[in-house]
Structure formats: structure tokens, C-alpha cells
Enzyme design. Structure first.
Site: not given
Length: 450
Positions: A203, A205-206, A280-281, A334-335, A407
Site C-alpha cells: 500500500h 502511503r504506508e 492486497n485484494r 502500517s499501522y 501492521e
């Protein structure tokens, strides 16, 4: 129209190409709220149905609501980012009990993004004259561009060829090569040797996830032969670490939209202006079942079909055909400070559920002993929410014994930095993950008699 502009991120100044027709995302007025979820209500389901507002005239989508942290059994609170024009509707979707616990975590999320950007520019200016000549010069305590990540891995593989191989695992939608490293003790490595797999950056933005993966790469190579735990672990396992498996989304989060989550693939069916899928889907095992979202503009859109995203298709092929004896698989996110094991698509437990929980318990204790920070553990469906099409379930179906979606920091507390975790926390978070993986590796050696 395309423009070049100077983006000062990571260890130096980088010329970036940005589409002038596409405005930078502005989250001015967006507020991050936290509330205690009423377990007798269906508030979360209602909120998820309102995530994007589509304008078919301008062919744009505006984020109305974004669930950042889901409630769990250990932590019944949700963190939700709300657009200013959606606040009244947002409150109407909550129960009176939930409204009574509602509080503001960040009054204007754009101000937090701006502060992060200013800090990164300031730090980059101080370092911009330092050219990366050796792998040991790489600063693992800052957030890097994808180009800098690959340059580090290239130098490492060239300067430590007896221990490190640079591997290509996939090609992204925008044509970026997705690289990782294979790390083993000096000398040849047998194909059947058990392995530990780590991926990060799923993802976009993590940011803490790829930063921790890079920290771990450097730490393993540097401390082999010095740190007894690192040395023992590497002697038992080959490590495959892919620090950034969604480079298109990551770079977009750096230059256009700090809160971008998905890949950057083009949607060629409906809602063509909605870009990307939730990586992740998109895995094929139990794709499209529990927790699936079929709306292309949604942040958790599952993709048009299994493995529609070339990044995930490439990872699946590499994991299946190039790694013969996977023993541990970790996917960094995260998170929330959680160690999440299979299953995600169902509340049923895996056949090796208790062994996975025992290993997670030892990992959580190792983290606690290292930094004093607490991580909780359990299955995805137990701890958070049903989710199908995940890498975690794919690896369980394949038969990998020890599998965890992690996470990372920060935890869900009133002082959370959420996705904007300052780089000063990279080292501690990286040390936590090394301690956790050393503990899981030690557990696997004992239980599998390796």
C-alpha cells in the site's frame, strides 16, 4: 502536458515528471476522527459505502471518507478521515453511543502532510552533496525514492556478491522493474534451503513499511558474523526481501497524493478515470469473497480479475517458481502494531493455527524486550475484518508454515502519527521487526527441526 520539477526527497534532489493536467491532491479541511465502534451497529459497513464521490462530467473522483484504522477485539476504536463537506452525513451514520466517543485526532490533515514535506526537504538539503558510493553509506533512517532504493540494492549486490543477489520479481503497470535481494551466508546457497520472505510497500502511503525492509537488509548484511542472532538466522535461512512491491503507487504518493493507497493501473472498463487496485485484494486465492469491493474508485477495489495487477502476478510467479522451500512469509504494512495470521477470508482457523499463534507470541515478546512496544496478534478475521484475495491467504494455501501480515507503528493511540510516521522512528521499528523475525525463525528451527 508534462512538467519537470525538483523534488527533494530521500538522500538528494530528484527531477520528477508530473502531469500538469493532474492536480496535486489537497486535503485541506479533512479531519481525522476516532470513535469507539458500537458492536451492535453496522456503522463501519455504512461508512465504507461512501468512500468516493464521482463526478461524471469532469471525470473525477473526490475522497469523502477513508477508514485508516479498523476496530478489533483488542482495540474497539476506528480512525476515519472525513472530507469537510461530508461531516454532517458522517455524524448521521454513527450511533449516539459512537458520537459520544467521537474526538478529533488531526484537525487538518493537510497541515500534517505539509509539515512532513518540509521536514523531508530540510533533511535532504543537508545530505544532497553526499553521493552514494558504497552500500554502507546508505542512510536507512530516512524515506527514500524508489530509484534510491534500487541503487542501494544494486551497490549492495555488486560490493557484497558473496552474500547478496539482486533479483527482479515483477514489472509494474508503468514499466518499473520491481527488485529485491536474496541474502545468504558467504558462499553458494543450496536451492532447498529454507527461506524467509519479506515484502513491503504493498500500500503506497504506508512509507514506514519499505523503510523498515531497507533497514533490515542493511542490518542483516552488516551484522552477519557480529550479531549472534542475525548470524544464526542467516545460517539457517536464506532471506528474500522485496522492499517496494508497488513502486508506481509509492512514487505517486511522493509527488501527487500523499494518501494514495492503490497501484496505478489503468481501468479500461467502467469508471475509466478511477485508477489502480488494492494490491492486497488481488491475489487469486479466494479472490472476490469476504470483504471484496467491486467499485473501481474504492481504495479497496479488488481489481477486474485475479492477478489483474502485473505487480501481484509477478510476485505470485516468483514466489511459486523461484523459491523452493519458503518457511516464513512476512508482509509489512502500517499501522496498528499487529501480527496478523491467516485466514482473512473466513473466521475458520487454519490447521496449524496454534503453532502460528505460538510463534507470534514469541515474536511479540521479542519486540517487547527490544523496544518496550506492545504488538497484539491473531488472525486477520479475528483481529480486524474479513478480507479476501490477500497474500497471507495465498501463502497459507500454498503451505507456508509461518505467515504474518504485520501492521507496524504507530499504534492506535491519541498521539498517533498514522501514515505520517516521522523517520526518527524507522530504526526502532526496524529493530522490532528484526527481533520478531529472529524469534519466528528460532521457533521454526525448533518446531520443524531444521
Amino acid at each position: 502536458m508534462w512538467l519537470l520539477y525538483l523534488a527533494i526527497f530521500g538522500t538528494g534532489a530528484i527531477w520528477c515528471q508530473v502531469n500538469a493536467a493532474e492536480k496535486q491532491a489537497d486535503y485541506s479541511g479533512y479531519t481525522l476522527y476516532r470513535f469507539k465502534v458500537d458492536t451492535t451497529s453496522n456503522s463501519m459497513e455504512k461508512l465504507e459505502s461512501y468512500d468516493m464521490e464521482l463526478d461524471t462530467t469532469t471525470q473525477t473522483a473526490r475522497l469523502l471518507i477513508d477508514i485508516w484504522a479498523e476496530p478489533s477485539k483488542q482495540n474497539p476504536y476506528a480512525d476515519v478521515l472525513v472530507a469537510p463537506e461530508f461531516l454532517t452525513k458522517f455524524r448521521s451514520l454513527l450511533t449516539s453511543a459512537e458520537i459520544s466517543t467521537l474526538k478529533v485526532l488531526e484537525g487538518d490533515i493537510q497541515s500534517q502532510i505539509n509539515a512532513e514535506r518540509r521536514a523531508m526537504i530540510h533533511n535532504a538539503i543537508r545530505r544532497r552533496k553526499r553521493a552514494l558510493k558504497t552500500w554502507s553509506d546508505f542512510d536507512a533512517n530516512v524515506y527514500h525514492s524508489y530509484e534510491e532504493m534500487t541503487e542501494f540494492m544494486r551497490l549492495l549486490s555488486e560490493q557484497k556478491p558473496d552474500m547478496v543477489e539482486m533479483i527482479k520479481v515483477a514489472t509494474s503497470s508503468e514499466g518499473r522493474s520491481i527488485y529485491g535481494v536474496k541474502i545468504h551466508p558467504p558462499g553458494p546457497s543450496t536451492p532447498e534451503k529454507p527461506s524467509i520472505i519479506v515484502d513491503a510497500g504493498v500500500h503506497a502511503r504506508e512509507w514506514i513499511a519499505p523503510a523498515v525492509a531497507l533497514f533490515m537488509i542493511k542490518k542483516i548484511v552488516h551484522e552477519y558474523g557480529i550479531n549472534p542472532q542475525v548470524t544464526a538466522n542467516l545460517q539457517k535461512f536464506d532471506w528474500y526481501i522485496m522492499p517496494q512491491v508497488n513502486p508506481d503507487g509509492y512514487e505517486y504518493s511522493r509527488t501527487n497524493d500523499r494518501l494514495w493507497r492503490k497501484t496505478r493501473s489503468k481501468n479500461v472498463t467502467v469508471n475509466r478515470w478511477c485508477v489502480g487496485a488494492d494490491a492486497n485484494r488481488n491475489w487469486g486465492y479466494r479472490w472476490g469473497e469476504a470483504g471484496a469491493n467491486r467499485t473501481p474508485c474504492s481504495n479497496i477495489y479488488m481489481g477486474s480479475h485475479p492477478y489483474s495487477e502485473p505487480e501481484i502476478r509477478g510476485l505470485k510467479e516468483y514466489f511459486t517458481w523461484q523459491i523452493t522451500n519458503p518457511m516464513v512469509y512476512i508482509s509489512l504494512h502500517s499501522y496498528g502494531q499487529l501480527l496478523l495470521s491467516p485466514w482473512g477470508y473466513t473466521n475458520e482457523r487454519t490447521e496449524n493455527y496454534q503453532d502460528q499463534q505460538n510463534a507470534a507470541k514469541e515474536a511479540a515478546q521479542a519486540i517487547k524486550n527490544t523496544t518496550g512496544v506492545s504488538y497484539s496478534y491473531g488472525t486477520i478475521s479475528e483481529m480486524m475484518y474479513p478480507a479476501s484475495g490477500t497474500s497471507i491467504d495465498f501463502m497459507q494455501h500454498r503451505g507456508v508454515p509461518y505467515i504474518y501480515g504485520v501492521e507496524l507503528r504507530p499504534t492506535d493511540n491519541p498521539n498517533s502519527f498514522a501514515f505520517n510516521l516521522p523517520p526518527m522512528f524507522i530504526k526502532a521499528t526496524g529493530d522490532e521487526m528484526m527481533a520478531a523475525l529472529n524469534a519466528i525463525g528460532t521457533h521454526a528451527v525448533k518446531m520443524k527441526r531444521l
